[in-house]
Write a protein that holds these residues in place. Sequence first.
Motif, mmCIF file in Angstrom:
data_model
loop_
_atom_site.group_PDB
_atom_site.id
_atom_site.type_symbol
_atom_site.label_atom_id
_atom_site.label_comp_id
_atom_site.label_asym_id
_atom_site.label_seq_id
_atom_site.Cartn_x
_atom_site.Cartn_y
_atom_site.Cartn_z
ATOM 1 N N ASP A 166 0.845 -1.191 0.000
ATOM 2 C CA ASP A 166 0.000 0.000 0.000
ATOM 3 C C ASP A 166 0.886 1.248 0.000
ATOM 4 N N ARG A 167 0.624 2.167 -0.917
ATOM 5 C CA ARG A 167 1.451 3.383 -1.027
ATOM 6 C C ARG A 167 1.352 4.276 0.198
ATOM 7 N N ASP A 168 0.162 4.370 0.771
ATOM 8 C CA ASP A 168 -0.045 5.272 1.912
ATOM 9 C C ASP A 168 0.492 4.701 3.217
ATOM 10 N N SER A 169 0.157 3.452 3.501
ATOM 11 C CA SER A 169 0.511 2.873 4.801
ATOM 12 C C SER A 169 1.799 2.057 4.784
#
Length: 134
Positions: free
Chosen positions: A93-96
């Motif tokens: 996941d790019r965000d997390s």
Amino acid sequence: MNEVKSPNTWTLRGRLTDDARSNARKQGAGNITNFRLAVNQPVFIGGEIDSRENYFNVTVYDADKADVAAALQKGDKVEVIGLAQLRKSEWTDRDSGEPRERWNMELHVTEGFSEFAVTLLESKAAAKDPEPAE
């Protein structure tokens, strides 16, 4: 017609995460119906039983026989039995930064494979609108 039995069948029971969608096949030979199924899997963590949800994208070929898409709505509990081709996708996941995975299941429902089916076990719509008592 002879009935063909396949040794490679899968059975999944879970709830639809959205309404089923159906599209006509290019050659005009039936429909392709897609839906996503959330399946609870019991897991043991520290001696306790917990539940983990797995998500499966289900593709039903030649779905015009039962008009699958019209019958299935978000929240419906269904059982899916079919010849499965499972594909697993993994990414970060790019965000997390957390690892993610997705399973895609292609279910082939054709006249020759009579044991393959999508069965509605519990309708969310029926639970919302119960029949009036007489």
